[in-house]
Every structure is written in C-alpha cells, then in structure tokens.
Scaffold this active site. Structure first.
Site, PDB file in Angstrom:
ATOM      1  N   LYS A  37      53.186 -52.136 -27.670  1.00 16.27           N
ATOM      2  CA  LYS A  37      52.628 -51.331 -26.581  1.00 16.27           C
ATOM      3  C   LYS A  37      52.607 -49.844 -26.980  1.00 16.27           C
ATOM      4  CE  LYS A  37      53.212 -51.300 -21.634  1.00 16.27           C
ATOM      5  NZ  LYS A  37      54.187 -51.549 -20.573  1.00 16.27           N
ATOM      6  N   THR A  88      61.545 -52.264 -11.022  1.00 16.72           N
ATOM      7  CA  THR A  88      62.637 -52.683 -10.136  1.00 16.72           C
ATOM      8  C   THR A  88      62.172 -53.955  -9.417  1.00 16.72           C
ATOM      9  OG1 THR A  88      61.755 -51.215  -8.431  1.00 16.72           O
ATOM     10  CG2 THR A  88      63.583 -50.368  -9.746  1.00 16.72           C
ATOM     11  N   THR A 123      60.560 -47.013  -7.619  1.00 18.20           N
ATOM     12  CA  THR A 123      60.936 -47.169  -6.213  1.00 18.20           C
ATOM     13  C   THR A 123      62.307 -47.832  -6.158  1.00 18.20           C
ATOM     14  OG1 THR A 123      58.625 -47.393  -5.617  1.00 18.20           O
ATOM     15  CG2 THR A 123      60.224 -48.186  -4.010  1.00 18.20           C
ATOM     16  N   LEU A 154      51.005 -43.592  -5.852  1.00 11.47           N
ATOM     17  CA  LEU A 154      49.729 -43.976  -6.476  1.00 11.47           C
ATOM     18  C   LEU A 154      49.240 -45.313  -5.961  1.00 11.47           C
ATOM     19  CD1 LEU A 154      50.738 -43.366 -10.201  1.00 11.47           C
ATOM     20  CD2 LEU A 154      49.434 -41.823  -8.733  1.00 11.47           C
ATOM     21  N   PHE A 253      43.330 -48.121   6.389  1.00  9.27           N
ATOM     22  CA  PHE A 253      44.235 -49.283   6.367  1.00  9.27           C
ATOM     23  C   PHE A 253      44.141 -50.135   7.624  1.00  9.27           C
ATOM     24  CE2 PHE A 253      46.887 -49.680   2.557  1.00  9.27           C
ATOM     25  CZ  PHE A 253      46.250 -48.699   1.813  1.00  9.27           C
ATOM     26  N   CYS A 264      53.585 -53.732  -4.733  1.00 12.04           N
ATOM     27  CA  CYS A 264      54.394 -52.794  -3.935  1.00 12.04           C
ATOM     28  C   CYS A 264      54.733 -53.288  -2.533  1.00 12.04           C
ATOM     29  CB  CYS A 264      53.671 -51.463  -3.858  1.00 12.04           C
ATOM     30  SG  CYS A 264      53.256 -50.833  -5.481  1.00 12.04           S
TER      31      CYS A 264
HETATM   32  C1  UGA Z   1      50.345 -49.141  -2.367  1.00  7.02           C
HETATM   33  C2  UGA Z   1      50.248 -47.837  -1.569  1.00  7.02           C
HETATM   34  O1  UGA Z   1      48.954 -47.732  -0.979  1.00  7.02           O
HETATM   35  C3  UGA Z   1      50.477 -46.627  -2.489  1.00  7.02           C
HETATM   36  O2  UGA Z   1      50.480 -45.434  -1.722  1.00  7.02           O
HETATM   37  C4  UGA Z   1      51.837 -46.796  -3.168  1.00  7.02           C
HETATM   38  O3  UGA Z   1      52.111 -45.741  -4.073  1.00  7.02           O
HETATM   39  C5  UGA Z   1      51.870 -48.093  -3.943  1.00  7.02           C
HETATM   40  O4  UGA Z   1      51.624 -49.179  -3.023  1.00  7.02           O
HETATM   41  C6  UGA Z   1      53.236 -48.217  -4.576  1.00  7.02           C
HETATM   42  O5  UGA Z   1      54.225 -48.369  -3.850  1.00  7.02           O
HETATM   43  O6  UGA Z   1      53.367 -48.033  -5.793  1.00  7.02           O
HETATM   44  P1  UGA Z   1      48.686 -50.505  -3.991  1.00  7.02           P
HETATM   45  O7  UGA Z   1      49.676 -51.620  -3.875  1.00  7.02           O
HETATM   46  O8  UGA Z   1      48.175 -50.117  -5.326  1.00  7.02           O
HETATM   47  O9  UGA Z   1      49.285 -49.158  -3.332  1.00  7.02           O
HETATM   48  O10 UGA Z   1      47.397 -50.914  -3.153  1.00  7.02           O
HETATM   49  P2  UGA Z   1      46.796 -50.667  -1.680  1.00  7.02           P
HETATM   50  O11 UGA Z   1      45.478 -50.068  -1.814  1.00  7.02           O
HETATM   51  O12 UGA Z   1      47.767 -50.001  -0.801  1.00  7.02           O
HETATM   52  O13 UGA Z   1      46.607 -52.183  -1.194  1.00  7.02           O
HETATM   53  C7  UGA Z   1      47.708 -53.075  -1.003  1.00  7.02           C
HETATM   54  C8  UGA Z   1      47.241 -54.366  -0.395  1.00  7.02           C
HETATM   55  O14 UGA Z   1      46.819 -54.168   0.958  1.00  7.02           O
HETATM   56  C9  UGA Z   1      46.037 -54.995  -1.117  1.00  7.02           C
HETATM   57  O15 UGA Z   1      46.217 -56.391  -1.184  1.00  7.02           O
HETATM   58  C10 UGA Z   1      44.871 -54.632  -0.218  1.00  7.02           C
HETATM   59  O16 UGA Z   1      43.790 -55.523  -0.342  1.00  7.02           O
HETATM   60  C11 UGA Z   1      45.520 -54.706   1.144  1.00  7.02           C
HETATM   61  N1  UGA Z   1      44.826 -53.931   2.196  1.00  7.02           N
HETATM   62  C12 UGA Z   1      44.770 -52.576   2.119  1.00  7.02           C
HETATM   63  C13 UGA Z   1      44.242 -54.586   3.266  1.00  7.02           C
HETATM   64  O17 UGA Z   1      44.275 -55.833   3.366  1.00  7.02           O
HETATM   65  N2  UGA Z   1      43.635 -53.849   4.247  1.00  7.02           N
HETATM   66  C14 UGA Z   1      43.580 -52.492   4.191  1.00  7.02           C
HETATM   67  O18 UGA Z   1      43.007 -51.882   5.139  1.00  7.02           O
HETATM   68  C15 UGA Z   1      44.147 -51.848   3.094  1.00  7.02           C
END
Ligand code: UGA
Length: 434
Positions: A37, A88, A123, A154, A253, A264
């Site tokens: 990597k 983690t 986290t 992010l 959301f 996450c």
């Molecule tokens: C999430 C948070 O949005 C970030 O702010 C955070 O930094 C990150 O976790 C983390 O803890 O590292 P991520 O998991 O990349 O980010 O993706 P999201 O865009 O938040 O989506 C998460 C899930 O929720 C996906 O399965 C998405 O499809 C779903 N989702 C999101 C919905 O079903 N409806 C929505 O309106 C938004």
C-alpha cells in the site's frame, strides 16, 4: 508556520487527511504497516475510489511535501504532530475495538524524543483520549506531549470537498501550547473562516457520536414515515420536502431508502449504545434506530419477494452494490441483505455496479457480475435498484423492457420517474410513494 506531521494509518481518513494537510502546506509522512500500500501511494495510486483524491495525492507527492513509509519509529521521531487515523472496528458486542489505537500509542511512547502533539482522528469512544494521555504518561514518564481530539466529518464520495470546506473543525484540547500548534496545522481553514470549536477532549469525542447518531436517526425517521406513507397512499417526497422548508428541520438527510449503511453510522450508533450501557444512561432511542434500520433492510427483501411471488427459479438484476454512490465501499451496504435474501430463497442474481463489483465479489462470488446495467437486465424477472448512481437515474426504460423477461421494478432509492415507468408497462414500487 507549516508543521511536520506523521499520519498513522492510510485507510480512508488517514489518506484524505494526509493529502489534505499537505495541500495546506504542511510536511506529511503517512505511515502504514502494509508495504504494498505504501509503495502504491508513493507512486500516486489511491487504494480506494474517491473522486478527486488521486489528483491531490499526485500533486502533493510532486511538491515533495507528502510521502509514505512503513517506518513508524523514524516517522514519529521526525514529526511534531502525530495523527492517529487507524481503524476502530466494532467488536461482537458493538463496542469499538481499540487494539490498533493501543499499538500506535505504544509506538508513540517509545519515540517521544521531543515535544509532540498527539491528535486522534479515529472515531473513538468517550474517554479514549484521556486514556491515551494516561497510557503515554505511564509508558513514557516525564516526556513532553499533549493529546488533542480532532474528529473527522468526511463523507465518502465527497471527502475532498468536505476536507477543504468543512462546516466546522472540532478540537478537543487541554493546553494552550497544543492549541497553537493545531491552529498552525489548520491555518488555511481559518483563512476561509471555517468555524473552529475549541472544547474539552470528552466534548469533542461526543460531538462526533452525537452527529452521526442524529443523522442515522433522521434517516430512520423518514424511512418509517415513508413506510407509513406508502401504506396510506401518501407521497413521502412531498412530505420530506415540505418538512425541510421548516428551517428548524432542514431538507438534508431526509431521503428515504433501503436503510443506512457504510462504515460509520452502523458502527457509531452501536458504539454510542455501548457507552450508554457502560455508564447506565438510557440510549433507547438510538437502540430503536439500529433495530428499525435492520428491519428497513429486510423490508426491501420482503417487498421484492412479494412482487415476484417468491424467488425460487427467478433471475433478479441488482443495480448498485456500494452503500451509496461515488464509492466502492460495500461495508454494511443494504445490497448485502438484499443479495443474501434472494440467494437464500433460490433466486439467481445478475449484478452491476460502476465501482464496487470487485469488493462485492469477494463476499458473494456466486453472483453473476455484469459489464453494464443492460447486461444485468438480460432475461431478468425483476430489477432492483440499490445504489443511487447517476447512470441509473436515466436508465433507458424501453431498452430495459426489451431486455428483461419480467416487468417488475423495486426502486429502493426512488430514482425513477414513477409515471414514466408505469407508462412503459412496468410494475413499479419505490419507498414511500403511495
Ligand atoms: C457519514 C457522515 O455523513 C459523515 O459526516 C461522517 O464523517 C462519516 O459518516 C464518518 O463518521 O466518518 P458516510 O458514511 O460516508 O458519512 O455517508 P453518508 O452520506 O452520511 O451516508 C450514510 C448512509 O446513509 C448511506 O447508506 C446513505 O445512502 C444513507 N442515507 C443518507 C440515506 O438513506 N438517506 C439520506 O437522506 C442520507
């Protein structure tokens, strides 16, 4: 003044943080135990698919400010700031596994040759940064260091945008000396007036969990409303949009779907429940969210089975495997539940995803992976849309109809135009579109 920084762990967060902080003018050495990597990264190749990241990686390698190494001892010794960005993962009981963090702490203790600021990006449960401080005091008595909690917010698929234009930067700290160092690391963000939240270690740790648990709750709320809407003949999109017009709610959301996935929300909601249990604090709301999200994923399988009258002998085209678009990440993706449900009951799967097929095939080699969405549709009795990739939004319905054997569509993301789809002769179901 720019800083010499060692980022330990070149996973998702470690990689973005390395390229981002180096773009701010800092001198970064990214450390990982995996020599392949490290070699890839030094050649400018990103091990993950994330829009824009390879461009930043190449650009900063070229300046000489960014490099990657397996030499953890030398990298720590040569840096003033040490960023912990190792995984983690959840243990069986939902608790965060801190063994990677503990190993890093031991390495830092062994190499504290001058004042250093230890920054936790991973986290970690509330209390971990204080525990890191105590461990360092125990392993390296009398040495000069400070511990800082700096959680990351992010989103996969939008990581570069989120890194360079965050809504806020959260810094849990205890000494003014550390505050000054971190201020220099993030000077570029301050210039574009990103709000900085300076708080205690515990507050910073809990801000991260509270944010993710709240977003998971918001999604689960709209999913349950969607289920009610489709049962009583209401339209969830009009409901969500109108709710969002209330400034106190916000429209973000509130997108119904097959249940949240990713690396996450599932992990962090479980960890926050664990923390509540540990301190005997009621976390029943988050517990209910976790259970409702699991049921939402299963609900998609039940819906599809009903539409098809059983899976046995049927071919199902699954479009989208990643947990969301613009990523190749399949961790906790609803596609895993859907594929498992279909295969368990005797169905055959023809799948397509623009980026996630390699990862998915390691878990389900028995699925037939197709070069295009149209290959996946050939001879299929039903189509299920799982990930909101843009290319699926404009699916050529006439072509789809001519290729498929059946006419059933389950659109778990509400991507398609309901009237158009029905006009073309499909039996269509979305989520919450009564
Ligand atoms: C999430 C948070 O949005 C970030 O702010 C955070 O930094 C990150 O976790 C983390 O803890 O590292 P991520 O998991 O990349 O980010 O993706 P999201 O865009 O938040 O989506 C998460 C899930 O929720 C996906 O399965 C998405 O499809 C779903 N989702 C999101 C919905 O079903 N409806 C929505 O309106 C938004």
């Amino acid at each position: 003044m720019s800083k010499k920084i060692c980022v330990i762990g070149t996973g998702y967060v470690g990689l973005i943080v390395s390229v981002g902080l180096s773009d701010f003018g800092n001198e970064i050495i990214g450390v990982d135990v995996d020599p392949d990597k490290v070699d890839m990264l030094n050649r400018g190749i990103s091990p993950i698919y994330e829009p824009g990241v390879e461009r930043y990686l190449k650009r900063n390698l070229e300046t000489g400010r960014l490099s990657f190494s397996t030499d953890i001892d030398g990298s720590i010794q040569g840096s003033e700031v040490i960023i912990i960005a190792v995984g983690t993962p959840p243990k069986e009981n939902g608790e965060a596994d801190l063994s990677f963090v503990e190993n890093v702490v031991k390495s830092i203790a062994a190499n504290l040759n001058s004042y250093k600021v230890i920054v936790t990006k991973s986290t970690v449960p509330v209390g971990t940064n204080r525990w890191i401080k105590e461990k360092l005091e125990e392993y390296a008595p009398g040495k000069d260091f400070d511990v800082v909690s700096n959680p990351e917010f992010l989103r996969e698929g939008k990581a570069a945008q989120d890194f360079f234009h965050p809504d806020r930067t959260v810094i849990g700290y205890e000494s003014e000396k550390a505050r000054d160092v971190i201020f220099e690391v993030y000077r570029s963000l301050n210039l574009i007036t990103v709000p900085f939240v300076w708080c205690s270690l515990e507050t910073a740790e809990l801000i991260k969990y509270a944010s993710n648990a709240f977003l998971a709750t918001k999604i689960t709320f709209i999913n349950q409303m969607a289920n009610l809407a489709e049962t009583v003949g209401a339209d969830i999109h009009t409901i969500a949009k109108t709710m969002g017009m209330d400034g106190r709610i916000s429209p973000k959301f509130l997108h119904p779907g097959p249940g949240y996935g990713g690396s996450c929300f599932p992990k962090d909601t479980m960890a926050v429940v664990q923390t509540g249990d540990k301190y005997s604090v009621d976390m029943s709301l988050i517990r209910a969210v976790i259970e409702a999200n699991d049921r939402q994923k299963s609900r998609m399988v039940v819906k599809l089975e009903k539409l098809l009258g059983g899976f046995s002998g049927k071919t199902i085209a699954v479009l989208g495997l990643a947990f969301k678009s613009e990523t190749d990440d399949i961790r906790d993706t609803p596609a895993l539940n859907i594929v498992e449900g279909i295969l368990k009951h005797g169905g055959k799967i023809q799948a397509h995803d623009p980026k996630a097929m390699d990862n998915f095939s390691k878990v389900y080699p028995e699925v037939q992976y197709c070069h295009s969405e149209f290959d996946a549709l050939k001879g299929a009795d039903a189509l299920v849309l799982v990930t909101e990739w843009n290319e699926y939004r404009n699916l050529n319905l006439e072509k789809a109809k001519s290729l498929m054997k059946g006419n059933i569509i389950l659109d778990t993301r509400n991507l398609l135009d309901i009237n158009l789809v029905r006009e073309k002769g499909f039996i269509y179901e979305g989520v919450g579109r009564g």
